[in-house]
Design a protein around this motif. Structure first.
Motif, PDB file in Angstrom:
ATOM      1  N   LEU A 103       5.364  -6.775   7.139  1.00 24.87           N
ATOM      2  CA  LEU A 103       6.027  -5.510   6.830  1.00 24.87           C
ATOM      3  C   LEU A 103       5.015  -4.451   6.436  1.00 24.87           C
ATOM      4  O   LEU A 103       3.942  -4.765   5.918  1.00 24.87           O
ATOM      5  CB  LEU A 103       7.033  -5.705   5.696  1.00 24.87           C
ATOM      6  CG  LEU A 103       8.226  -6.597   6.001  1.00 24.87           C
ATOM      7  CD1 LEU A 103       9.065  -6.810   4.734  1.00 24.87           C
ATOM      8  CD2 LEU A 103       9.069  -6.011   7.119  1.00 24.87           C
ATOM      9  N   GLY A 104       5.379  -3.204   6.671  1.00 27.51           N
ATOM     10  CA  GLY A 104       4.505  -2.096   6.304  1.00 27.51           C
ATOM     11  C   GLY A 104       5.295  -0.888   5.861  1.00 27.51           C
ATOM     12  O   GLY A 104       6.452  -0.711   6.229  1.00 27.51           O
ATOM     13  N   PHE A 105       4.642  -0.083   5.043  1.00 34.17           N
ATOM     14  CA  PHE A 105       5.203   1.211   4.683  1.00 34.17           C
ATOM     15  C   PHE A 105       4.837   2.204   5.774  1.00 34.17           C
ATOM     16  O   PHE A 105       3.718   2.190   6.289  1.00 34.17           O
ATOM     17  CB  PHE A 105       4.634   1.721   3.354  1.00 34.17           C
ATOM     18  CG  PHE A 105       5.060   0.926   2.151  1.00 34.17           C
ATOM     19  CD1 PHE A 105       6.392   0.603   1.950  1.00 34.17           C
ATOM     20  CD2 PHE A 105       4.137   0.533   1.208  1.00 34.17           C
ATOM     21  CE1 PHE A 105       6.789  -0.118   0.831  1.00 34.17           C
ATOM     22  CE2 PHE A 105       4.519  -0.177   0.088  1.00 34.17           C
ATOM     23  CZ  PHE A 105       5.846  -0.506  -0.105  1.00 34.17           C
ATOM     24  N   PHE A 106       5.779   3.068   6.121  1.00 33.24           N
ATOM     25  CA  PHE A 106       5.508   4.182   7.033  1.00 33.24           C
ATOM     26  C   PHE A 106       5.278   5.393   6.146  1.00 33.24           C
ATOM     27  O   PHE A 106       6.172   5.806   5.407  1.00 33.24           O
ATOM     28  CB  PHE A 106       6.695   4.401   7.978  1.00 33.24           C
ATOM     29  CG  PHE A 106       6.391   5.337   9.115  1.00 33.24           C
ATOM     30  CD1 PHE A 106       6.090   4.832  10.374  1.00 33.24           C
ATOM     31  CD2 PHE A 106       6.405   6.713   8.945  1.00 33.24           C
ATOM     32  CE1 PHE A 106       5.815   5.685  11.441  1.00 33.24           C
ATOM     33  CE2 PHE A 106       6.135   7.568  10.003  1.00 33.24           C
ATOM     34  CZ  PHE A 106       5.837   7.059  11.247  1.00 33.24           C
TER      35      PHE A 106
ATOM     36  N   VAL B  53       8.057   6.954   3.554  1.00 29.18           N
ATOM     37  CA  VAL B  53       9.412   7.334   3.963  1.00 29.18           C
ATOM     38  C   VAL B  53      10.211   6.197   4.577  1.00 29.18           C
ATOM     39  O   VAL B  53      11.420   6.336   4.773  1.00 29.18           O
ATOM     40  CB  VAL B  53       9.387   8.536   4.946  1.00 29.18           C
ATOM     41  CG1 VAL B  53       8.845   9.777   4.259  1.00 29.18           C
ATOM     42  CG2 VAL B  53       8.580   8.209   6.198  1.00 29.18           C
ATOM     43  N   GLY B  54       9.557   5.068   4.884  1.00 31.32           N
ATOM     44  CA  GLY B  54      10.291   3.979   5.505  1.00 31.32           C
ATOM     45  C   GLY B  54       9.513   2.684   5.527  1.00 31.32           C
ATOM     46  O   GLY B  54       8.343   2.634   5.138  1.00 31.32           O
TER      47      GLY B  54
ATOM     48  N   PRO C 128      11.963   8.990  -0.967  1.00 28.20           N
ATOM     49  CA  PRO C 128      10.550   8.923  -0.588  1.00 28.20           C
ATOM     50  C   PRO C 128       9.660   8.770  -1.825  1.00 28.20           C
ATOM     51  O   PRO C 128       9.958   9.318  -2.885  1.00 28.20           O
ATOM     52  CB  PRO C 128      10.299  10.254   0.111  1.00 28.20           C
ATOM     53  CG  PRO C 128      11.648  10.654   0.631  1.00 28.20           C
ATOM     54  CD  PRO C 128      12.617  10.192  -0.429  1.00 28.20           C
ATOM     55  N   VAL C 129       8.575   8.014  -1.668  1.00 26.96           N
ATOM     56  CA  VAL C 129       7.628   7.802  -2.760  1.00 26.96           C
ATOM     57  C   VAL C 129       6.351   8.572  -2.426  1.00 26.96           C
ATOM     58  O   VAL C 129       5.666   8.261  -1.452  1.00 26.96           O
ATOM     59  CB  VAL C 129       7.337   6.303  -2.957  1.00 26.96           C
ATOM     60  CG1 VAL C 129       6.264   6.098  -4.025  1.00 26.96           C
ATOM     61  CG2 VAL C 129       8.611   5.556  -3.322  1.00 26.96           C
ATOM     62  N   THR C 130       6.057   9.571  -3.235  1.00 22.95           N
ATOM     63  CA  THR C 130       4.914  10.442  -2.976  1.00 22.95           C
ATOM     64  C   THR C 130       3.606   9.825  -3.453  1.00 22.95           C
ATOM     65  O   THR C 130       3.586   8.938  -4.312  1.00 22.95           O
ATOM     66  CB  THR C 130       5.096  11.795  -3.682  1.00 22.95           C
ATOM     67  OG1 THR C 130       5.066  11.576  -5.105  1.00 22.95           O
ATOM     68  CG2 THR C 130       6.389  12.481  -3.264  1.00 22.95           C
ATOM     69  N   LEU C 131       2.519  10.346  -2.909  1.00 18.15           N
ATOM     70  CA  LEU C 131       1.193   9.948  -3.354  1.00 18.15           C
ATOM     71  C   LEU C 131       1.039  10.247  -4.842  1.00 18.15           C
ATOM     72  O   LEU C 131       0.481   9.439  -5.592  1.00 18.15           O
ATOM     73  CB  LEU C 131       0.110  10.667  -2.541  1.00 18.15           C
ATOM     74  CG  LEU C 131      -1.340  10.405  -2.942  1.00 18.15           C
ATOM     75  CD1 LEU C 131      -1.675   8.918  -2.859  1.00 18.15           C
ATOM     76  CD2 LEU C 131      -2.279  11.226  -2.070  1.00 18.15           C
TER      77      LEU C 131
END
Length: 139
Positions: free
Chosen positions: A48-51, A61-62, A95-98
């Motif tokens: 699995l990966g974060f987009f 975002v996904g 969404p998780v921001t930097l």
């Protein structure tokens, strides 16, 4: 299971475009960094990966999954470059921001926090869970 983060500029390849590819997925081509390429060489089906939208948004975002292991990158004739194929699994609820990642002390060692330029990077299992928690998204 191994976890990853795939970075893309949304104006070049967006989450919506990734989702539109459906179960077929899309090759993660055009990577011309040896470390990022080597990361893709380690990936297995089902990882699995974060987009992550880089540049303006700078946010996860996904979630995607690897649907084809490393193979020659069709965007070049240079045999040094390989890529994997990924397909969308689900969007992030939030969404998780930097900035969120940088401000969370539990993520101090995350590659994204320390080397935000690397386009394909590993994510530890603990980091995976924390980022999913921050985004109100099931891991």
């Amino acid at each position: 299971m191994t976890y990853w983060l795939f970075k893309s500029e949304s104006e070049v390849w967006s989450w919506d475009q990734q989702v539109a590819k459906g179960d077929e997925g899309e090759q993660w081509d055009g990577v011309r960094n040896y470390q990022a390429r080597n990361n893709m060489r380690q990936m297995k089906l089902g990882d699995l990966g974060f987009f992550y939208h880089s540049r303006a948004e700078k946010e996860v975002v996904g979630i995607v999954t690897v649907c084809a292991e490393a193979h020659p990158d069709s965007s070049t004739d240079d045999p040094r470059w390989e890529c994997v194929d990924i397909k969308a699994v689900r969007p992030f609820t939030t969404p998780v921001t930097l900035a969120m990642c940088k401000s969370d002390p539990r993520l101090v060692d995350m590659v994204l926090v320390n080397n935000s330029r690397l386009s394909v990077q590993p994510v530890s299992e603990e980091e995976w869970k924390i980022v999913c928690e921050l985004g109100n998204t099931a891991p």
